[in-house]
Design an enzyme around this catalytic site. Structure first.
Site, PDB file in Angstrom:
ATOM      1  N   LYS A   1       0.043   4.184  -0.231  1.00  0.00           N
ATOM      2  CA  LYS A   1      -0.641   5.424   0.424  1.00  0.00           C
ATOM      3  C   LYS A   1      -0.284   6.700  -0.382  1.00  0.00           C
ATOM      4  O   LYS A   1      -0.207   6.514  -1.697  1.00  0.00           O
ATOM      5  CB  LYS A   1      -0.046   5.660   1.779  1.00  0.00           C
TER       6      LYS A   1
ATOM      7  N   GLY B   1       2.525   2.212  10.971  1.00  0.00           N
ATOM      8  CA  GLY B   1       3.306   3.235  10.599  1.00  0.00           C
ATOM      9  C   GLY B   1       3.996   3.494  12.120  1.00  0.00           C
ATOM     10  O   GLY B   1       4.694   4.531  12.182  1.00  0.00           O
TER      11      GLY B   1
ATOM     12  N   SER C   1       3.327  -2.447  10.462  1.00  0.00           N
ATOM     13  CA  SER C   1       4.655  -2.305  10.780  1.00  0.00           C
ATOM     14  C   SER C   1       5.465  -3.724  10.500  1.00  0.00           C
ATOM     15  O   SER C   1       6.562  -4.028  10.811  1.00  0.00           O
ATOM     16  CB  SER C   1       5.182  -1.980  12.282  1.00  0.00           C
TER      17      SER C   1
ATOM     18  N   GLU D   1      -5.427  -5.045  10.719  1.00  0.00           N
ATOM     19  CA  GLU D   1      -4.450  -4.047  10.594  1.00  0.00           C
ATOM     20  C   GLU D   1      -4.874  -3.323  12.112  1.00  0.00           C
ATOM     21  O   GLU D   1      -5.711  -2.339  12.167  1.00  0.00           O
ATOM     22  CB  GLU D   1      -4.385  -2.911   9.535  1.00  0.00           C
TER      23      GLU D   1
ATOM     24  N   ASN E   1       0.964  -1.213   0.042  1.00  0.00           N
ATOM     25  CA  ASN E   1      -0.100   0.061   0.039  1.00  0.00           C
ATOM     26  C   ASN E   1       1.122   1.313  -0.050  1.00  0.00           C
ATOM     27  O   ASN E   1       1.363   1.505   0.918  1.00  0.00           O
ATOM     28  CB  ASN E   1      -0.893   0.153   1.349  1.00  0.00           C
TER      29      ASN E   1
END
Ligand code: 13P
Length: 242
Positions: free
Chosen positions: A12, A169, A202, A163, A10
């Site tokens: 983002k 992150g 992560s 998630e 992803n």
């Protein structure tokens, strides 16, 4: 059951044409013999560009969101048909960043999922609890509610991504025990029966092998490490069967 895994990057809100193109070119080259399902999800602006670079390769393209209508007066939105037209096969829906920053409800995520399926996309539907919800012992209840409200009929083709919000992150990956417990729980729910369940939060090249070895982890949804070529390629290289 096959050992094949589903590895989704992803990107983002990262990558312009040039860096996204370089990344895709490197992934194409290194993953050409992989028997696993590899998907990259660039921002809308370069979906077409990346699809061209990855044409006739074993790497698929996903987008990061879609609208539930086919077309019309929805300024700034993108329909499933537009994504397919640009070369996408998958779409991430209900990501916690969409739920948090765009106030997306599970109800809306379900509407989008149905539209995506109708439009021939495979939705990757995200769920996950916050730190406060985990600390108060409500993680499973929260995730179950999100699943019940967000998922389409089990008979349709979709992927689930767990998630935990606090692991995204932050560098704080969930423990193997927590991942095992949640993935077993999700797999036990009738609405999720038989569906692939990805873990995200992560994930990097140092922890991917351990996470992928956990029961009921069908693959990974990777953010930060998916836009660093060496890290993403190492994750793919480390897969059983390459
Ligand atoms: P990170 O891998 O950067 O934690 O992000 C996970 C994620 O949100 C993937 O969708």
């Amino acid at each position: 059951m096959s050992n094949n895994k589903i590895i989704v990057g992803n990107w983002k809100m990262n990558c312009l044409k040039k860096d996204g193109g370089n990344l895709a070119t490197q992934i194409r080259q290194s993953a050409k013999n992989s028997a696993n399902v590899i998907v990259v999800c660039p921002p809308f602006t370069i979906v077409s560009e990346i699809a061209t670079i990855l044409a006739d390769s074993n790497i698929d393209i996903g987008a990061q969101d879609c609208h539930y209508e086919e077309k019309g007066a929805f300024t700034g939105n993108i329909s499933p048909a537009m994504l397919v037209d640009s070369g996408a096969k998958y779409v991430i829906l209900g990501h916690s960043e969409r739920r948090a920053y765009h106030a997306e409800s599970s109800d809306l995520v379900r509407k989008k999922s149905l539209a995506a399926i109708k439009g021939n996309l495979i939705p990757i539907i995200c769920v996950g609890e916050s730190l406060a919800e985990r600390e108060s012992g409500q993680a499973k209840q929260v995730v179950e509610k999100q699943l019940v409200e967000s998922l389409p009929e089990n008979s349709s083709n979709f992927i689930i991504a767990y998630e935990p919000v606090w692991a995204i992150g932050t560098g704080k990956v969930a423990s193997s025990g927590d991942i095992l417990e949640m993935h077993n729980f999700i797999a036990s729910l009738p609405i999720c029966a038989g569906k692939p369940i990805l873990y995200g939060g992560s994930v990097n090249d140092a922890n991917s092998v351990e996470i992928l070895a956990i029961n009921n982890v069908s693959g990974l949804l990777i953010g930060g490490a998916s836009i660093v070529a060496e890290k993403f390629l190492k994750i793919i290289d480390n897969l059983v069967g390459g």
